[in-house]
Motif scaffolding. Structure first.
Motif, PDB file in Angstrom:
ATOM      1  N   GLY A 294       0.807  -1.219   0.000  1.00  0.00           N
ATOM      2  CA  GLY A 294       0.000   0.000   0.000  1.00  0.00           C
ATOM      3  C   GLY A 294       0.836   1.263   0.000  1.00  0.00           C
ATOM      4  O   GLY A 294       0.362   2.332   0.384  1.00  0.00           O
ATOM      5  N   ILE A 295       2.097   1.145  -0.411  1.00  0.00           N
ATOM      6  CA  ILE A 295       2.971   2.324  -0.448  1.00  0.00           C
ATOM      7  C   ILE A 295       3.324   2.642  -1.895  1.00  0.00           C
ATOM      8  O   ILE A 295       3.772   1.775  -2.641  1.00  0.00           O
ATOM      9  N   LEU A 296       3.086   3.903  -2.264  1.00  0.00           N
ATOM     10  CA  LEU A 296       3.447   4.345  -3.606  1.00  0.00           C
ATOM     11  C   LEU A 296       4.857   4.917  -3.535  1.00  0.00           C
ATOM     12  O   LEU A 296       5.075   5.994  -2.988  1.00  0.00           O
ATOM     13  N   GLY A 297       5.802   4.155  -4.060  1.00  0.00           N
ATOM     14  CA  GLY A 297       7.225   4.512  -3.945  1.00  0.00           C
ATOM     15  C   GLY A 297       7.672   5.517  -4.986  1.00  0.00           C
ATOM     16  O   GLY A 297       6.856   6.185  -5.616  1.00  0.00           O
ATOM     17  N   GLY A 298       8.986   5.579  -5.177  1.00  0.00           N
ATOM     18  CA  GLY A 298       9.570   6.565  -6.087  1.00  0.00           C
ATOM     19  C   GLY A 298       9.292   6.277  -7.540  1.00  0.00           C
ATOM     20  O   GLY A 298       8.771   5.228  -7.906  1.00  0.00           O
ATOM     21  N   LEU A 299       9.642   7.247  -8.373  1.00  0.00           N
ATOM     22  CA  LEU A 299       9.439   7.118  -9.827  1.00  0.00           C
ATOM     23  C   LEU A 299      10.603   6.330 -10.430  1.00  0.00           C
ATOM     24  O   LEU A 299      11.754   6.747 -10.327  1.00  0.00           O
ATOM     25  N   PRO A 300      10.301   5.186 -11.056  1.00  0.00           N
ATOM     26  CA  PRO A 300      11.385   4.413 -11.678  1.00  0.00           C
ATOM     27  C   PRO A 300      12.055   5.229 -12.781  1.00  0.00           C
ATOM     28  O   PRO A 300      11.368   5.838 -13.605  1.00  0.00           O
ATOM     29  N   LEU A 301      13.382   5.228 -12.800  1.00  0.00           N
ATOM     30  CA  LEU A 301      14.094   6.051 -13.786  1.00  0.00           C
ATOM     31  C   LEU A 301      14.689   5.214 -14.916  1.00  0.00           C
ATOM     32  O   LEU A 301      15.518   5.696 -15.686  1.00  0.00           O
TER      33      LEU A 301
END
Lengths: 519, 459
Positions: free
Chosen positions: B416-423
């Motif tokens: 349920g955690i929206l993590g960082g933006l994949p680069l």
């Protein structure tokens, strides 16, 4: 109120200071979250931003006055009371399609399940919204007779720019050097401006006596340099270009394209489609035609659609569906790229979805018909009223809007279209678009849309008749109006003069400190 | 059929109106439309029939249930927009129907309140940036940047543009699209792999006497604050090129404002100032310039100014310098922009005065502390580089993991955690082990600890 016993209209008139006079930078009406943790954070980090930022540290607090919440609310509530939108009264600005904005749309667009979504959230976590956007895209394509639409463009003018760039890239890819864009002299100003931004030379096509594109002039303008034509149909006179099929044939036969400016779609939606008229690329103003509000100048949504091989050139990404799953299609072999970041102005797009969903195809068609009845009913009410005339073939029915000329009244009394506009304001009625299109002297461009009740249209006609009478009786008094609005008539010369022009408080502050600021 | 939003669409009114017009059948109003293209029946769009509000609500609800909203914890997803808190009062103000159902205030006397709010937005934004003139909005940061470059080309009459290679990749795409029709040479400047900052030496070599503008973002795509801004300004100005700076306005609570280091044009997005994420829009493009005749006259978009009544007795507000605009100047206009994001400007104005200068400073400070705390905690894991770049940052930062990030991201989503933006697919980095995280005032220490713990389990 007792019938017949009316007192005059007056707008709220608060003497509301600028926020700079109300607060100081030391004040704040905001409690930031978890403020009690800041000291602990500093301890754990063993550092402060002041130390770490070094020469990039702001040396003083921004000169932004702070107010308590009640002061903020009162200030802006008072300002709102000195403002005027469709919810207050008619705003029959021609070509602006100021229709009613359904409340349910506002309600739904603020749902956290739309509002809290991050644009980079994984598509699997936003399937509901994507489904909505997918359906909207399909509906708009069907309604206009196009194959695909890009929802990216944030306003009509951005749609036009996208369209003009698509045309440019299309010919670049074909190795054809076409640099001329044909634009009628009755067109919206955005058309030539957009064409110029895309690098085209604008070729002006005059309007014939009957209010449509002059076919002889069109023939003379066509050449191997012609990239296309930008048309709005019905045009800004409210007249349907009845030779549209011929125009399309002429352009297509020399390999040129047709761009449709969708600002005037309201009177024909569900009755005739731009795609069937022969247009290759179109834009739609969802904040006009499909009931999303205008917000005092925006946000809008200016969806751009295309047919056939032009689809490849639409700005990306496009909304798409595979099986049961919705996704953004970024594939872009020929496309012009992105017109803005992310996918578009989602809130007005959702509102357009709601508008179409609730009315359905038949309802949209009925709304178009009612808007045209309203236009022609008003023309009938104005028939024979001295001082105004309906230029360009008065016998022809108008569609979404009409353009009256107050030239006779001006010649007789000296009272101008602007004076008439101010006199309308004085009665609590918003003025029409004035001095546009440029081909009509003393133009009053009026569009009621389907939203205005019959009684309101009649009241507007009566007001124009009374103003004409007043102009004959006492023209100089009209020049002093409005008086019942929050403020009297404003001085445009002072506003724009190099030595007095003041676009910010900062400039005013510098002048008050003795600087000579001239533009 | 009954149309709720078309009051005259009842049979009696319609009949009487048609009689007055002098026709029997409404289709006579469409007699000039070629018969062969008139649709025989209404288009089959929508849900096949008219819907009531209740039916519509249920349909919409069934769709929106498929969206996943992250508020506990709020998203850690960066990439140019982040999750910020929105004071309820901001919504209340932009829900005033006199504002949101108004058109562009062509008639100033009846829309003084709206015009004053716009003037206040322009003034507050100018003071935040320490620039002199700000317009009442562009669509977003990216189109503001593109228009700034176009304006610089008109002012300098030059055809080369130098852009920092560490700007947001989508903004780079937008700039390229908008310049498609222009004969222009866009050159990118590389960045220092250690600090994440613009390579000053390379910049100096690329900028020449044909350069119209140098465009740099502070903070840049990596969240890193360029500290060589004075030197960049000098390089640009030495060659008589304009210095265009893109900013996150909220960072300016603590970071030096671009007006203090020689920016000629400032662009940015005021989304952090009280606007919803809205899945990408509407946001609020910032455009501001110094007090300079050429710069202001070449400005795109709407400007509101102070004026007096014709009798000279009162002050008021009206649209100014309209001869730059399309409705008057047509193909010679500075831009085609008409509709903008005006209502969002009212929201940002309300937000700014609710916080005040000191409130903005404290908020920016708090965001700095929280994002640095998150970066520091993530660095506790072996093999994790956090932040990847050594340059001082604000709000967003790149983290490099010892394994492909997408596996970490998926495990976070499961919790349920929206993590960082994949680069992985994002220039300028294109690194599948890295991600761009964003931490704001919305995140408590506990939220951050939860993220850190979950990442620990995923590694």
């Amino acid at each position: 109120m007792i019938p017949g016993a009316r007192s005059g209209w007056r707008q709220a008139r608060w003497s509301e200071p600028l926020v700079y006079e109300l607060g100081s930078p030391d004040n704040s009406g905001f409690i930031r979250p978890y403020s009690d943790e800041d000291a602990e954070l500093e301890r754990v980090l063993g550092a402060t931003p002041e130390e770490k930022l070094g020469r990039m540290l702001r040396d003083r607090v921004p000169e932004i006055p702070g107010l308590s919440e009640i002061e903020v609310v009162r200030h802006f509530t008072r300002l709102s009371q000195m403002s005027y939108g469709v919810d207050v009264g008619p705003v029959p600005l021609g070509s602006c399609t100021m229709k009613y904005n359904p409340k349910i749309s506002e309600d739904i667009a603020r749902d956290p399940r739309i509002r809290y979504l991050h644009p980079y959230q994984d598509p699997d976590t936003v399937q509901g919204l994507l489904e909505m956007l997918y359906l909207l895209e399909r509906w708009l394509a069907e309604l206009t007779g196009m194959d695909r639409c890009s929802l990216q463009t944030p306003a009509g003018a951005a749609g036009e720019l996208a369209g003009a760039l698509m045309i440019r890239k299309y010919f670049m890819d074909r190795g054809e050097d076409r640099d001329e864009m044909l634009i009628p002299d009755s067109a919206h100003g955005t058309n030539p401006a957009s064409a110029a931004m895309a690098g085209f030379k604008v070729v002006r096509i005059p309007t014939s006596e009957n209010g449509t594109v002059d076919m002889e002039a069109l023939d003379a303008a066509l050449s191997e340099r012609t990239a296309g034509i930008m048309l709005t149909n019905p045009n800004t006179l409210g007249i349907f270009e009845d030779q549209i099929l011929e125009i399309a044939d002429k352009l297509h036969s020399i390999g040129a394209l047709l761009y449709y400016d969708g600002a005037n779609l309201n009177g024909i939606m569900g009755i005739v489609r731009p795609g069937d008229m022969g247009f290759d690329i179109i834009h739609l103003n969802l904040h006009k035609t499909f009931g999303a509000p205008h917000g005092g100048g925006g946000p809008g949504a200016g969806v751009v659609c295309a047919r056939g091989e032009l689809v490849d050139y639409l700005p990306r990404p496009l909304i798409a569906k595979k099986g049961d799953r919705y996704y953004w299609d970024y594939e872009c072999e020929k496309c012009i790229g992105r017109i803005r970041m992310f996918y578009g102005n989602i809130a007005p797009l959702v509102k357009a979805f709601i508008y179409i969903a609730m009315l359905g195809g038949e309802g949209l068609r009925e709304a178009a018909i009612q808007s045209v009845i309203n236009t022609n009913y008003f023309i009938a009410l104005m028939g024979g009223v001295d001082g105004y005339e309906l230029p360009y073939d008065p016998e022809r029915p108008r569609k979404h809007e009409l353009v009256l000329s107050a030239k006779p009244l001006k010649q007789e009394t000296g009272v101008t279209a602007e004076d008439i506009a101010k006199a309308l304001l004085d009665r609590g009625l918003h003025a029409p678009t004035i001095y546009f299109p440029l081909i009509v002297d003393e133009a009053l461009m009026i569009e009621f849309t389907e939203s205005e009740p019959r009684r309101q249209i009649e009241e507007y006609a009566v007001a124009l008749q009374e103003i004409a009478r007043e102009a004959r009786r006492n023209p100089s008094a009209l020049k002093q109006l409005p008086k019942n609005t929050s403020i009297g008539r404003l001085d445009n010369v002072y506003a724009n003069h190099p030595r007095s022009v003041t676009p910010t408080f900062r400039v005013l502050r510098r002048r008050l400190q003795g600087e000579q600021l001239s533009l | 059929m009954r149309l709720p939003w078309a009051p005259a669409a009842n049979e009696k009114d319609r009949r009487e109106m048609l009689r007055r017009i002098g026709i029997d059948d409404v289709m006579e109003l469409y007699k000039d439309v070629p018969r062969k293209i008139v649709l025989e029946k209404p288009p089959g769009i929508g849900f096949g029939r008219q819907l009531s509000e209740w039916e519509l609500r249920r349909i919409v609800d069934s769709m929106l249930r498929k969206n996943k909203v992250y508020t506990d914890p709020p998203p850690f997803l960066g990439g140019g927009v982040c999750f910020h808190t929105i004071p309820a009062v901001v919504d209340a103000i932009v829900s005033r129907n006199e504002f949101y159902t108004a058109y562009t205030p062509y008639q100033p006397e009846i829309n003084q309140g709206l015009l004053q709010a716009f003037f206040e937005y322009q003034s507050l934004m100018a003071d935040l940036l320490e620039m002199d003139v700000a317009n009442v909005s562009m669509y977003d940061w990216s189109t503001a940047a593109a228009e700034a470059i176009l304006a610089a080309m008109r002012v300098t009459k030059r055809r080369k543009v130098v852009v920092a290679g560490n700007i947001h990749p989508e903004r780079m795409e937008v700039i390229k699209t908008w310049l498609l029709g222009k004969d222009v040479n866009i050159q990118l400047v590389g960045f220092d792999r250690e600090t994440g900052r613009v390579d000053l030496e390379q910049l100096e070599n690329i900028v020449d006497n044909n350069t119209a503008a140098v465009y740099v973002e502070v903070p840049n795509f990596f969240g890193v604050i360029e500290d060589g801004v004075d030197a960049i300004a000098e390089v640009a100005h030495k060659r008589k090129a304009l210095f265009i700076v893109g900013v996150d306005p909220l960072s300016l609570g603590i970071v030096r404002p671009p007006g203090s280091y020689g920016a000629d044009i400032v662009v940015g997005d005021a989304q952090p100032l009280g606007l919803g994420l809205n899945y990408g829009g509407p946001y609020l493009g910032i455009f501001a310039t110094r007090w300079d005749r050429k710069l202001v006259r070449q400005m795109p978009g709407r400007l509101i100014g102070l004026t007096k009544t014709i009798d000279g007795k009162e002050y008021g507000f009206t649209m100014i310098l309209q001869t730059r605009e399309q409705h008057i100047r047509r193909e010679k206009a500075t831009s085609n922009i008409t509709s903008n994001e005006a209502l969002m400007a009212v929201a940002a104005a309300a937000y700014m005065v609710l916080l005040g200068g000191s409130g903005l400073r404290e908020l920016a400070r708090s965001i700095w502390l929280r994002s640095h705390y998150a970066a520091k905690r993530l660095a506790e894991f072996e093999g994790v580089e956090s932040p990847l770049f050594g340059g001082e940052f604000f709000k967003e930062f790149v983290v490099k993991f010892p394994k492909p990030y997408h596996t970490v991201h998926r495990m976070l989503l499961e919790k349920g955690i929206l993590g960082g933006l994949p680069l992985a697919d994002k220039p300028p980095l294109m690194d599948d082990c890295s991600a761009l995280f964003c931490v704001t005032e919305a995140h408590s220490m506990k939220d951050i600890d939860r993220l850190v713990e979950a990442i620990g389990e995923a590694l």
